[in-house]
Design a protein around this motif. Structure first.
Motif, PDB file in Angstrom:
ATOM      1  N   ARG A  94     -42.671  74.970  27.647  1.00  0.00           N
ATOM      2  CA  ARG A  94     -43.679  74.693  26.962  1.00  0.00           C
ATOM      3  C   ARG A  94     -45.037  75.206  27.359  1.00  0.00           C
ATOM      4  O   ARG A  94     -46.100  74.438  26.002  1.00  0.00           O
ATOM      5  N   PHE A  95     -45.739  75.725  27.802  1.00  0.00           N
ATOM      6  CA  PHE A  95     -46.514  76.388  28.204  1.00  0.00           C
ATOM      7  C   PHE A  95     -46.719  77.229  26.839  1.00  0.00           C
ATOM      8  O   PHE A  95     -47.968  77.550  26.395  1.00  0.00           O
ATOM      9  N   ALA A  96     -45.842  78.142  26.972  1.00  0.00           N
ATOM     10  CA  ALA A  96     -46.495  78.655  26.245  1.00  0.00           C
ATOM     11  C   ALA A  96     -45.407  78.650  24.630  1.00  0.00           C
ATOM     12  O   ALA A  96     -46.187  78.607  23.834  1.00  0.00           O
ATOM     13  N   ARG A  97     -45.244  77.154  24.281  1.00  0.00           N
ATOM     14  CA  ARG A  97     -45.376  76.458  23.070  1.00  0.00           C
ATOM     15  C   ARG A  97     -46.879  76.211  22.766  1.00  0.00           C
ATOM     16  O   ARG A  97     -47.261  76.107  21.918  1.00  0.00           O
ATOM     17  N   SER A  98     -47.151  74.988  23.717  1.00  0.00           N
ATOM     18  CA  SER A  98     -48.406  74.081  23.512  1.00  0.00           C
ATOM     19  C   SER A  98     -49.436  75.838  23.492  1.00  0.00           C
ATOM     20  O   SER A  98     -50.254  75.203  22.611  1.00  0.00           O
ATOM     21  N   GLU A 108     -50.401  82.316  34.135  1.00  0.00           N
ATOM     22  CA  GLU A 108     -50.401  82.168  36.220  1.00  0.00           C
ATOM     23  C   GLU A 108     -48.593  80.885  36.453  1.00  0.00           C
ATOM     24  O   GLU A 108     -48.178  81.509  37.071  1.00  0.00           O
ATOM     25  N   ILE A 109     -48.257  80.429  35.410  1.00  0.00           N
ATOM     26  CA  ILE A 109     -47.294  79.516  35.679  1.00  0.00           C
ATOM     27  C   ILE A 109     -46.118  80.596  35.444  1.00  0.00           C
ATOM     28  O   ILE A 109     -45.013  80.698  36.328  1.00  0.00           O
ATOM     29  N   ALA A 110     -45.678  81.630  34.867  1.00  0.00           N
ATOM     30  CA  ALA A 110     -44.767  83.069  34.911  1.00  0.00           C
ATOM     31  C   ALA A 110     -45.423  83.280  36.253  1.00  0.00           C
ATOM     32  O   ALA A 110     -44.024  83.495  37.223  1.00  0.00           O
ATOM     33  N   GLU A 111     -46.317  83.561  36.646  1.00  0.00           N
ATOM     34  CA  GLU A 111     -45.917  84.330  38.267  1.00  0.00           C
ATOM     35  C   GLU A 111     -45.511  83.279  38.961  1.00  0.00           C
ATOM     36  O   GLU A 111     -44.829  83.361  39.806  1.00  0.00           O
ATOM     37  N   ASP A 112     -46.121  81.818  39.097  1.00  0.00           N
ATOM     38  CA  ASP A 112     -45.666  81.453  39.880  1.00  0.00           C
ATOM     39  C   ASP A 112     -44.624  80.628  40.012  1.00  0.00           C
ATOM     40  O   ASP A 112     -43.586  80.936  41.178  1.00  0.00           O
ATOM     41  N   ARG A 113     -43.123  80.984  39.089  1.00  0.00           N
ATOM     42  CA  ARG A 113     -41.943  81.307  38.817  1.00  0.00           C
ATOM     43  C   ARG A 113     -41.347  82.071  39.412  1.00  0.00           C
ATOM     44  O   ARG A 113     -40.307  82.494  40.330  1.00  0.00           O
TER      45      ARG A 113
END
Length: 164
Positions: free
Chosen positions: A27-31, A50-55
């Motif tokens: 969703r972050f990538a799409r947005s 950052e979200i990818a790092e958190d994952r």
């Protein structure tokens, strides 16, 4: 409660968070793509990283705890995210300005949920020596910063789209 039941619940809990993290990253990538070339787009692009790092951090802690990722759950999260992206928000052909508000609210809720997950693991670190409370605290703080930035973007979008 016995140790087997706790291990089962931890597996379910962390895999639920992983499914959410997978959907959230998509969703972050799409947005970010939808807002390319704007301040919101730049912020979402940075937050996506950052979200990818958190994952990846979640996958690390799952390995540390001996929890196997369930790929079907991750795929389910991504499918749910894609279906959610189809909601027209009052328009069928072009992107609705309202979509920005709704997306930012969804991203904010996801980041708040992620923060709750980090807080849960930080709590477990009090009794589980495999977990590093300081590293988890950094993840909690980052989730709080991400949520604050998303709230700022959300409020800005509300004023632009709905007036205030």
């Amino acid at each position: 409660m016995d140790d087997d039941a706790r291990a089962h619940y931890l597996t379910v809990y962390l895999n639920d968070h992983l499914a959410g993290a997978s959907a959230g990253a998509a969703r972050f990538a799409r947005s970010a793509r939808a807002h390319a070339g704007t301040g919101t787009g730049r912020a979402l692009t940075r937050l996506h990283g950052e979200i990818a790092e958190d994952r990846r951090a979640l996958l690390h802690w799952m390995r540390v705890l001996g929890v196997q990722p369930r790929r079907a759950w991750q795929a389910g999260g991504r499918v749910a995210e894609a279906v959610g992206a189809l909601k027209p928000n009052g328009r069928l052909v072009r992107r609705s300005p309202l979509r920005t508000v709704v997306e930012l609210e969804g991203l904010l809720l996801g980041v708040q949920g992620k923060g709750a997950g980090w807080r849960s693991l930080r709590e477990l670190a009090r009794t589980d020596p495999r977990l590093d409370a300081d590293a988890l605290e950094e993840l909690v703080e980052r989730a709080d910063r991400q949520a604050a930035e998303l709230e700022r973007l959300r409020r800005q979008a509300v004023v632009e789209v709905l007036g205030a």
